[in-house]
Design an enzyme around this catalytic site. Structure first.
Site, short mmCIF file in Angstrom:
data_model
loop_
_atom_site.label_atom_id
_atom_site.label_comp_id
_atom_site.label_asym_id
_atom_site.label_seq_id
_atom_site.Cartn_x
_atom_site.Cartn_y
_atom_site.Cartn_z
N CYS A 81 0.83 -1.21 0.00
CA CYS A 81 0.00 0.00 0.00
C CYS A 81 0.86 1.26 0.00
O CYS A 81 1.72 1.43 0.88
CB CYS A 81 -0.90 -0.02 1.23
SG CYS A 81 -1.73 1.54 1.58
N TYR A 103 -6.03 5.83 -8.25
CA TYR A 103 -7.19 5.05 -7.79
C TYR A 103 -8.47 5.54 -8.45
O TYR A 103 -9.34 4.74 -8.82
CB TYR A 103 -7.31 5.13 -6.27
CG TYR A 103 -6.24 4.36 -5.55
CD1 TYR A 103 -6.42 3.01 -5.24
CD2 TYR A 103 -5.04 4.95 -5.19
CE1 TYR A 103 -5.44 2.29 -4.59
CE2 TYR A 103 -4.04 4.23 -4.54
CZ TYR A 103 -4.25 2.91 -4.25
OH TYR A 103 -3.27 2.19 -3.61
#
Length: 322
Positions: A58, A189
């Protein structure tokens, strides 16, 4: 994005972070307590008191791991690293290579840490998490706030004296982090998780306009805020490092590769080769997180062998392209 969440302390996978137009809209984090060197916040900076939960895949968690290393806080703040693949119960702990189990709360899943802090918690279960062993609660789960804390409040214990948030540049650093967040850090994203053509194209356009802007900036100066590396650079780095590995292909951010941006690519290699960084840049965890852990984008879970990217190639920041 096929991740679960807690509702009144109960795990569920029925939810979405997309609106009716197919646009990805990230849900906000909820734990925003502060640690201060003098304890005025109610949480004093102390050695051995706090623990950091992260994923090496992440980008948001990655930036906190980097600050922990850059400041020399490995002996001061504990670390747990989740399994790179998100399970049907969210982030889990395992014994896979590069993972570190939860030896503080003995949790099997990260949601158990959240419910220990708040049995009725409703919201996303995300990394990073900064945990206080004394009060048995989550201090903070917002990556930007955590890197500020790690940079500034633990200096008494830090083995390294570097400062990535100097007072003379704080306003500029804050503005720069704001400027790169929506179009780039979150922009990949917004592009990858868009469910309509319009939402995808809008996010993609904003992403590459921003990349081209910073490509030009880095043709005139070595770092985002001028002549020294700051928190803003580390915030951008974790996205750039993943760009060609996963965002270009899986997220369809495919107008240009990072390696086709001479200044950004040169800059990325310098930050990667900064002392203490590369050992926390785990390409295997990154690929597993995105290609195996997001079945809606990659149903067969096949992890590509490429691209082969040499982040150790020599860099020359003085030879910038204006």
């Amino acid at each position: 994005m096929a991740l679960g969440r807690l509702v009144n302390g109960q795990w569920t996978t029925v939810w979405t972070e997309r609106n009716e137009n197919g646009e990805f809209q990230r849900m906000p984090t909820q734990f925003h307590h502060q640690i201060t060197a003098d304890g005025a916040s109610g949480f004093r900076a102390e050695a051995g008191r706090y623990h950091l939960y992260v994923s090496l895949g992440c980008p948001w968690a990655h930036r906190t791991v980097l600050l922990r290393a850059l400041k020399g806080l490995e002996k001061v703040i504990g670390l747990s690293i989740v399994d790179p693949v998100i399970s049907d119960q969210g982030w889990k702990f395992s014994d896979k290579p590069g993972c570190i189990r939860d030896k503080v709360n003995q949790a099997d899943y990260l949601w158990q840490v959240y419910t220990k802090a708040n049995p009725n918690y409703t919201g996303r279960v995300t990394v990073p998490v900064l945990w206080d062993k004394h009060t048995q609660t989550i201090i903070n789960n917002e990556s930007r706030q955590i890197i500020y804390i790690l940079n500034t409040e633990f200096n008494f214990f830090a083995e390294k004296t570097v400062d990535f948030y100097p007072k003379s540049l704080q306003t500029l650093i804050d503005k720069t982090i704001d400027a790169i967040y929506q179009p780039i850090n979150n922009g990949v994203y917004r592009t990858g998780f868009a469910t309509s053509q319009t939402a995808y194209e809008q996010a993609l356009k904003e992403l590459f306009l921003a990349l081209e802007y910073w490509e030009k900036v880095l043709g005139k100066q070595p770092y985002l805020c001028g002549e020294e590396i700051t928190l803003a650079d580390w915030c951008l780095f974790t996205t750039l490092f993943r760009f060609d590995l996963v965002y270009y292909g899986l997220f369809k951010c495919n107008i240009k590769r990072l390696v086709e941006h001479p200044n950004l690519w040169n800059y990325c290699r310098e930050l990667y080769q900064f002392p203490g960084i590369k050992q926390w840049c785990n390409i295997s965890h990154i690929k597993q997180l995105y290609y195996v852990g997001l079945p809606e984008l990659n149903p067969n879970g096949i992890v590509p062998l490429g691209p082969i990217i040499n982040f150790d190639l020599p860099y020359n920041r003085r030879d910038r392209q204006n």
